[in-house]
Design a protein around this motif. Sequence first.
Motif, PDB file in Angstrom:
ATOM      1  N   PHE A 132      81.259  37.401  32.167  1.00  0.00           N
ATOM      2  CA  PHE A 132      81.818  36.471  33.150  1.00  0.00           C
ATOM      3  C   PHE A 132      81.664  34.996  32.749  1.00  0.00           C
ATOM      4  CE2 PHE A 132      77.430  37.311  33.996  1.00  0.00           C
ATOM      5  CZ  PHE A 132      76.899  36.061  34.241  1.00  0.00           C
ATOM      6  N   ILE A 133      80.946  34.721  31.674  1.00  0.00           N
ATOM      7  CA  ILE A 133      80.650  33.332  31.287  1.00  0.00           C
ATOM      8  C   ILE A 133      81.860  32.704  30.618  1.00  0.00           C
ATOM      9  CG2 ILE A 133      79.158  31.825  29.926  1.00  0.00           C
ATOM     10  CD1 ILE A 133      77.002  34.013  30.088  1.00  0.00           C
ATOM     11  N   ARG A 134      82.220  31.524  31.117  1.00  0.00           N
ATOM     12  CA  ARG A 134      83.304  30.724  30.550  1.00  0.00           C
ATOM     13  C   ARG A 134      82.758  29.328  30.285  1.00  0.00           C
ATOM     14  NH1 ARG A 134      88.535  32.678  31.884  1.00  0.00           N
ATOM     15  NH2 ARG A 134      89.296  30.596  31.462  1.00  0.00           N
ATOM     16  N   SER A 135      83.116  28.753  29.149  1.00  0.00           N
ATOM     17  CA  SER A 135      82.664  27.391  28.835  1.00  0.00           C
ATOM     18  C   SER A 135      83.066  26.405  29.924  1.00  0.00           C
ATOM     19  CB  SER A 135      83.233  26.921  27.493  1.00  0.00           C
ATOM     20  OG  SER A 135      82.659  27.621  26.438  1.00  0.00           O
ATOM     21  N   SER A 136      84.256  26.567  30.482  1.00  0.00           N
ATOM     22  CA  SER A 136      84.730  25.641  31.519  1.00  0.00           C
ATOM     23  C   SER A 136      83.823  25.695  32.753  1.00  0.00           C
ATOM     24  CB  SER A 136      86.175  25.943  31.902  1.00  0.00           C
ATOM     25  OG  SER A 136      86.303  27.270  32.384  1.00  0.00           O
ATOM     26  N   MET A 137      83.355  26.882  33.100  1.00  0.00           N
ATOM     27  CA  MET A 137      82.452  27.004  34.248  1.00  0.00           C
ATOM     28  C   MET A 137      81.088  26.394  33.927  1.00  0.00           C
ATOM     29  SD  MET A 137      83.550  30.833  35.400  1.00  0.00           S
ATOM     30  CE  MET A 137      82.659  30.952  36.943  1.00  0.00           C
ATOM     31  N   VAL A 138      80.635  26.592  32.699  1.00  0.00           N
ATOM     32  CA  VAL A 138      79.353  26.012  32.277  1.00  0.00           C
ATOM     33  C   VAL A 138      79.442  24.487  32.323  1.00  0.00           C
ATOM     34  CG1 VAL A 138      77.710  25.767  30.368  1.00  0.00           C
ATOM     35  CG2 VAL A 138      78.711  28.013  30.880  1.00  0.00           C
ATOM     36  N   ARG A 139      80.548  23.928  31.828  1.00  0.00           N
ATOM     37  CA  ARG A 139      80.723  22.466  31.883  1.00  0.00           C
ATOM     38  C   ARG A 139      80.688  21.971  33.323  1.00  0.00           C
ATOM     39  NH1 ARG A 139      84.745  23.656  28.165  1.00  0.00           N
ATOM     40  NH2 ARG A 139      86.388  23.257  29.689  1.00  0.00           N
ATOM     41  N   ASP A 140      81.324  22.701  34.228  1.00  0.00           N
ATOM     42  CA  ASP A 140      81.338  22.306  35.635  1.00  0.00           C
ATOM     43  C   ASP A 140      79.923  22.306  36.215  1.00  0.00           C
ATOM     44  OD1 ASP A 140      82.919  21.481  37.890  1.00  0.00           O
ATOM     45  OD2 ASP A 140      82.560  23.471  38.769  1.00  0.00           O
ATOM     46  N   VAL A 141      79.156  23.337  35.898  1.00  0.00           N
ATOM     47  CA  VAL A 141      77.770  23.407  36.368  1.00  0.00           C
ATOM     48  C   VAL A 141      76.963  22.243  35.790  1.00  0.00           C
ATOM     49  CG1 VAL A 141      75.627  24.767  36.272  1.00  0.00           C
ATOM     50  CG2 VAL A 141      77.811  25.904  36.760  1.00  0.00           C
ATOM     51  N   MET A 142      77.184  21.934  34.508  1.00  0.00           N
ATOM     52  CA  MET A 142      76.481  20.812  33.865  1.00  0.00           C
ATOM     53  C   MET A 142      76.807  19.491  34.560  1.00  0.00           C
ATOM     54  SD  MET A 142      77.000  21.808  29.863  1.00  0.00           S
ATOM     55  CE  MET A 142      75.571  21.219  28.966  1.00  0.00           C
ATOM     56  N   LYS A 143      78.099  19.272  34.813  1.00  0.00           N
ATOM     57  CA  LYS A 143      78.537  18.018  35.448  1.00  0.00           C
ATOM     58  C   LYS A 143      77.936  17.840  36.838  1.00  0.00           C
ATOM     59  CE  LYS A 143      83.017  17.866  33.134  1.00  0.00           C
ATOM     60  NZ  LYS A 143      84.464  18.076  33.302  1.00  0.00           N
ATOM     61  N   LYS A 144      77.731  18.960  37.525  1.00  0.00           N
ATOM     62  CA  LYS A 144      77.233  18.904  38.900  1.00  0.00           C
ATOM     63  C   LYS A 144      75.720  19.057  39.004  1.00  0.00           C
ATOM     64  CE  LYS A 144      81.663  20.301  40.669  1.00  0.00           C
ATOM     65  NZ  LYS A 144      82.496  21.349  41.198  1.00  0.00           N
ATOM     66  N   GLY A 145      75.053  19.057  37.849  1.00  0.00           N
ATOM     67  CA  GLY A 145      73.591  19.077  37.842  1.00  0.00           C
ATOM     68  C   GLY A 145      72.965  20.431  38.137  1.00  0.00           C
ATOM     69  N   GLY A 146      73.736  21.517  37.997  1.00  0.00           N
ATOM     70  CA  GLY A 146      73.204  22.857  38.241  1.00  0.00           C
ATOM     71  C   GLY A 146      72.455  23.404  37.033  1.00  0.00           C
ATOM     72  N   ASN A 147      71.862  24.570  37.212  1.00  0.00           N
ATOM     73  CA  ASN A 147      71.095  25.207  36.142  1.00  0.00           C
ATOM     74  C   ASN A 147      72.030  25.976  35.211  1.00  0.00           C
ATOM     75  OD1 ASN A 147      69.242  26.383  34.474  1.00  0.00           O
ATOM     76  ND2 ASN A 147      68.489  27.836  35.989  1.00  0.00           N
ATOM     77  N   TYR A 148      72.522  25.300  34.200  1.00  0.00           N
ATOM     78  CA  TYR A 148      73.433  25.895  33.227  1.00  0.00           C
ATOM     79  C   TYR A 148      72.693  26.664  32.130  1.00  0.00           C
ATOM     80  CZ  TYR A 148      71.939  22.136  30.201  1.00  0.00           C
ATOM     81  OH  TYR A 148      71.173  21.300  29.437  1.00  0.00           O
ATOM     82  N   THR A 149      71.376  26.490  32.041  1.00  0.00           N
ATOM     83  CA  THR A 149      70.610  27.016  30.916  1.00  0.00           C
ATOM     84  C   THR A 149      70.640  28.536  30.821  1.00  0.00           C
ATOM     85  OG1 THR A 149      68.525  27.006  32.159  1.00  0.00           O
ATOM     86  CG2 THR A 149      69.082  25.014  30.901  1.00  0.00           C
ATOM     87  N   VAL A 150      70.936  29.219  31.907  1.00  0.00           N
ATOM     88  CA  VAL A 150      70.981  30.682  31.877  1.00  0.00           C
ATOM     89  C   VAL A 150      72.264  31.203  31.213  1.00  0.00           C
ATOM     90  CG1 VAL A 150      69.476  30.931  33.888  1.00  0.00           C
ATOM     91  CG2 VAL A 150      71.944  30.813  34.214  1.00  0.00           C
TER      92      VAL A 150
END
Length: 158
Positions: A132-150
């Motif tokens: 289910f992991i997409r780079s675009s979703m990871v970037r969105d989580v990063m931009k919003k300060g979420g825990n992208y490290t998982v």
Amino acid sequence: MNNNHKIAVFPGSFDPITLGHCDIVFSALRLFDKIIIAIGDNSKKKSMFSIEKRKIWIYKTFLNKCSKIEVDSFNGLTISFCIKKKVKFLLRGIRNHLDFEFEKEMFFFNKKLNKNSKIETICIFSSYDNFFIRSSMVRDVMKKGGNYTVFVPQSVRI
């Protein structure tokens, strides 16, 4: 390398590289003598990270673990890059039926575009844990300060 070696190009934006990408590469290492991870400049996407930053992440992710991986970047058509590198295999990751349909269309498009090409597309499914992991979703989580490290390898955890 001689002509008998199996070399594949694994193209993508890798913006950033994710655990899903890693799944594909580690699975493909059993099939190929060498994998060229090729960072493409996709005109449809605005990159969050520079190509140099993405190269560093990929190097740190794989090169200490495996000598069968090379990292490169390119502009233009993926199939043209494959021809330039004289590879016989194009490696693609599949997460779901939408990816499958897209890759099937690209396969036939590339065959039509380069009728004399002997490049074969090899599709590998992502693992159940990471499909289910997409780079675009990871970037969105990063931009919003979420825990992208998982969702990313250790090298990307900035």
